[in-house]
Design a protein around this motif. Structure first.
Motif, PDB file in Angstrom:
ATOM      1  N   ILE A   1       0.835  -1.198   0.000  1.00  0.00           N
ATOM      2  CA  ILE A   1       0.000   0.000   0.000  1.00  0.00           C
ATOM      3  C   ILE A   1       0.870   1.249   0.000  1.00  0.00           C
ATOM      4  O   ILE A   1       0.612   2.204  -0.748  1.00  0.00           O
ATOM      5  N   ILE A   2       1.914   1.259   0.824  1.00  0.00           N
ATOM      6  CA  ILE A   2       2.821   2.409   0.859  1.00  0.00           C
ATOM      7  C   ILE A   2       3.410   2.672  -0.518  1.00  0.00           C
ATOM      8  O   ILE A   2       3.389   3.805  -1.023  1.00  0.00           O
ATOM      9  N   ARG A   3       3.911   1.627  -1.152  1.00  0.00           N
ATOM     10  CA  ARG A   3       4.537   1.808  -2.471  1.00  0.00           C
ATOM     11  C   ARG A   3       3.505   2.260  -3.515  1.00  0.00           C
ATOM     12  O   ARG A   3       3.810   3.074  -4.384  1.00  0.00           O
ATOM     13  N   ARG A   4       2.290   1.756  -3.414  1.00  0.00           N
ATOM     14  CA  ARG A   4       1.240   2.161  -4.349  1.00  0.00           C
ATOM     15  C   ARG A   4       0.916   3.644  -4.187  1.00  0.00           C
ATOM     16  O   ARG A   4       0.793   4.387  -5.175  1.00  0.00           O
ATOM     17  N   LEU A   5       0.789   4.106  -2.946  1.00  0.00           N
ATOM     18  CA  LEU A   5       0.464   5.509  -2.712  1.00  0.00           C
ATOM     19  C   LEU A   5       1.590   6.425  -3.171  1.00  0.00           C
ATOM     20  O   LEU A   5       1.348   7.483  -3.770  1.00  0.00           O
ATOM     21  N   VAL A   6       2.833   6.039  -2.885  1.00  0.00           N
ATOM     22  CA  VAL A   6       3.982   6.841  -3.319  1.00  0.00           C
ATOM     23  C   VAL A   6       3.986   6.981  -4.833  1.00  0.00           C
ATOM     24  O   VAL A   6       4.194   8.074  -5.383  1.00  0.00           O
ATOM     25  N   LYS A   7       3.726   5.871  -5.531  1.00  0.00           N
ATOM     26  CA  LYS A   7       3.732   5.892  -6.992  1.00  0.00           C
ATOM     27  C   LYS A   7       2.555   6.672  -7.557  1.00  0.00           C
ATOM     28  O   LYS A   7       2.719   7.544  -8.423  1.00  0.00           O
ATOM     29  N   ASP A   8       1.352   6.375  -7.067  1.00  0.00           N
ATOM     30  CA  ASP A   8       0.151   6.973  -7.643  1.00  0.00           C
ATOM     31  C   ASP A   8       0.081   8.472  -7.423  1.00  0.00           C
ATOM     32  O   ASP A   8      -0.449   9.205  -8.274  1.00  0.00           O
ATOM     33  N   TYR A   9       0.600   8.942  -6.296  1.00  0.00           N
ATOM     34  CA  TYR A   9       0.474  10.364  -5.966  1.00  0.00           C
ATOM     35  C   TYR A   9       1.802  11.115  -6.044  1.00  0.00           C
ATOM     36  O   TYR A   9       1.870  12.279  -5.653  1.00  0.00           O
ATOM     37  N   GLY A  10       2.833  10.464  -6.550  1.00  0.00           N
ATOM     38  CA  GLY A  10       4.116  11.134  -6.737  1.00  0.00           C
ATOM     39  C   GLY A  10       4.698  11.701  -5.458  1.00  0.00           C
ATOM     40  O   GLY A  10       5.256  12.808  -5.449  1.00  0.00           O
ATOM     41  N   ILE A  11       4.597  10.949  -4.363  1.00  0.00           N
ATOM     42  CA  ILE A  11       5.064  11.437  -3.062  1.00  0.00           C
ATOM     43  C   ILE A  11       6.587  11.347  -2.984  1.00  0.00           C
ATOM     44  O   ILE A  11       7.170  10.275  -3.176  1.00  0.00           O
ATOM     45  N   GLN A  12       7.220  12.465  -2.686  1.00  0.00           N
ATOM     46  CA  GLN A  12       8.677  12.521  -2.563  1.00  0.00           C
ATOM     47  C   GLN A  12       9.066  12.266  -1.104  1.00  0.00           C
ATOM     48  O   GLN A  12       8.926  13.140  -0.244  1.00  0.00           O
ATOM     49  N   CYS A  13       9.525  11.044  -0.825  1.00  0.00           N
ATOM     50  CA  CYS A  13       9.844  10.695   0.563  1.00  0.00           C
ATOM     51  C   CYS A  13      11.098   9.813   0.653  1.00  0.00           C
ATOM     52  O   CYS A  13      11.258   9.082   1.633  1.00  0.00           O
ATOM     53  N   ASP A  14      11.977   9.891  -0.348  1.00  0.00           N
ATOM     54  CA  ASP A  14      13.256   9.154  -0.325  1.00  0.00           C
ATOM     55  C   ASP A  14      13.043   7.655  -0.144  1.00  0.00           C
ATOM     56  O   ASP A  14      13.804   6.991   0.584  1.00  0.00           O
ATOM     57  N   LEU A  15      12.048   7.086  -0.793  1.00  0.00           N
ATOM     58  CA  LEU A  15      11.758   5.660  -0.650  1.00  0.00           C
ATOM     59  C   LEU A  15      12.854   4.820  -1.301  1.00  0.00           C
ATOM     60  O   LEU A  15      13.204   5.024  -2.458  1.00  0.00           O
ATOM     61  N   LYS A  16      13.403   3.876  -0.529  1.00  0.00           N
ATOM     62  CA  LYS A  16      14.460   2.980  -1.001  1.00  0.00           C
ATOM     63  C   LYS A  16      14.095   1.546  -0.623  1.00  0.00           C
ATOM     64  O   LYS A  16      13.420   1.312   0.373  1.00  0.00           O
ATOM     65  N   ASP A  17      14.583   0.589  -1.396  1.00  0.00           N
ATOM     66  CA  ASP A  17      14.232  -0.813  -1.193  1.00  0.00           C
ATOM     67  C   ASP A  17      15.240  -1.527  -0.298  1.00  0.00           C
ATOM     68  O   ASP A  17      16.426  -1.206  -0.292  1.00  0.00           O
TER      69      ASP A  17
END
Length: 429
Positions: free
Chosen positions: A108-124
């Motif tokens: 869900i987190i990854r989906r929201l980041v992608k769908d809404y273009g959230i800039q939060c330094d997401l790394k795998d």
């Protein structure tokens, strides 16, 4: 610091959105009123807004003021008690159902980041690090358990292999979760708030809920206004206070501490975490750490029971950091803060409904696993309000016990338990 200020954290200093939303004044109507603008509240608001619901969110202070904007920023799957514990205590059927949801929060987190273009330094990538042989054996069991429940992205690391991921000799092995990860938590929650607002949802800051009136239509009063809605979602977690006494009696706020160093050189970063993945160890009172988007080491750990504010956070956490990375002795600490999470007696989240009309929903008490579980909670809360309550009721069916001795004794009892488990960690038993 004003009443509407965030804590003095690295996250607050580097937040993408520093706007203050206005407080609620007057009377407003909504389909759903959500109390609390953290991950639980905003995940719920976002999932409902996507389905066309009119949502109003009330936040006592600032968006992400509590645990959602202060945590370690790590995607860690499952629950504070893992799926095997749930199977043993609540049956195979409940364990299977909760196992099927245990890895959804990160998606869900990854989906929201992608769908809404959230800039939060997401790394795998995330690592569970074993401090002794007993813990490494438990990681082998965790791998088998999670694979049994459909989570394949795991790799055991030997003692020598760990060194290519973590620049320390502390660990005897590790479990790499390739679907884990890390991010800037306050920027994630602020991005989720903007997404809610983009779909017509309204968020009021500086608007604590001071009274809830039950009824076919429920009302939430703030100092200067009132929201009338068909449903309420209570998502205050460790910062809810006395609004719903029943919820406070069933859980206890606990504090954890975090520090952030000055920016490190690229060589230092490669030396500490060559693969740029987040780490938590397997101790009961665990350490957790990662690199920020701008190359600082964020290091957290420790617990203070009853949400007490420790006098000197650095004195608690710097020795832990230096035990892992002794060569950081001369490194300056730029930020130090504490925040509260909500602990339940069984260390499992508490979902349920209150009120004669069963239209007041709550989710709380993630017991240290709130980042992913709160996002899952938002999805299942949204589904339940829309009449698809099967998954919500799985959580709601779990027994919710008060701490023995009531509010007066829950802190000393829990602290004694922590002392016992901390001793076990040190002895490796």
């Amino acid at each position: 610091m004003s009443a509407l200020s965030h804590t003095t954290s690295y996250y607050a200093a580097s937040a993408n959105d520093k706007r203050i939303r206005p407080a609620l004044e007057g009377q407003v109507q909504a389909d759903v009123c959500i109390i609390g603008a953290g991950f639980t509240g905003l995940s719920t608001a976002l999932h409902l807004s996507e389905q066309g619901f009119k949502v109003v969110v009330l936040e006592a202070t600032r968006i992400g003021f509590g645990a959602s904007g202060r945590n370690g920023g790590q995607i860690v799957h499952s629950y504070s008690r893992d799926i095997d514990f749930i199977e043993r205590h609540y049956g195979q059927e409940t364990g299977k159902a909760m196992g099927a949801m245990a890895f959804e929060g990160g998606k869900i987190i990854r989906r929201l980041v992608k769908d809404y273009g959230i800039q939060c330094d997401l790394k795998d990538g995330g690592i569970f690090a074993a401090c002794n042989g007993k813990q490494f054996k438990e990681l082998q069991e965790k791998k088998a358990l999670w694979e049994k429940h459909g989570h394949p992205d795991l790799e055991l690391l030997s003692e020598s292999e760990v060194r290519s991921y973590i620049g320390t000799s502390r660990y005897e092995g590790a479990l790499l979760d390739k679907s884990g990860g890390h991010f800037h938590p306050l920027n994630l929650v602020l991005g989720e708030a903007q997404a809610v607002e983009s779909m017509g949802g309204v968020i009021y800051e500086g608007s604590p809920a001071v009274k809830v009136e039950e009824g076919e239509k429920v009302k939430v009063h703030t100092p200067k206004g009132c929201v009338t809605a068909n449903f309420i979602v209570v998502a205050g977690n460790a910062y809810l206070g006395d609004l719903i006494p029943k919820l406070q009696a069933q859980a206890m706020p606990c504090g954890t501490q975090v520090i952030t160093t000055e920016p490190l050189s690229e060589a230092q970063q490669r030396d500490l975490l060559p693969q740029d993945q987040c780490v938590e160890d397997c101790n009961y009172l665990l350490d957790y750490y990662r690199l920020s988007g701008d190359g600082r080491l964020i290091y957290g750990g420790g617990v203070t029971y009853g949400a007490r504010e420790p006098g000197k956070i650095e004195s608690l956490i710097v020795p832990k950091m230096l035990k892992t990375f002794p060569h950081l002795k001369e490194t300056k600490v730029d930020f130090a803060w504490t925040g509260n999470f909500l602990l339940t007696l069984m260390r499992l989240p508490q979902f349920g409904r209150v009120g004669a009309n069963a239209n007041i929903y709550y989710a709380q008490g993630y017991s240290g696993h709130g980042v992913t579980c709160s996002h899952l909670a938002g999805k299942v809360l949204s589904d339940a309000i829309q009449g698809q309550a099967e998954r919500y009721d799985i959580f709601a069916s779990l027994p919710q016990y008060p701490f023995p001795g009531g509010r007066m004794m829950r802190i000393p009892y829990t602290a004694m338990g922590a002392f016992y488990y901390n001793l076990r960690d040190k002895l490796g038993i």
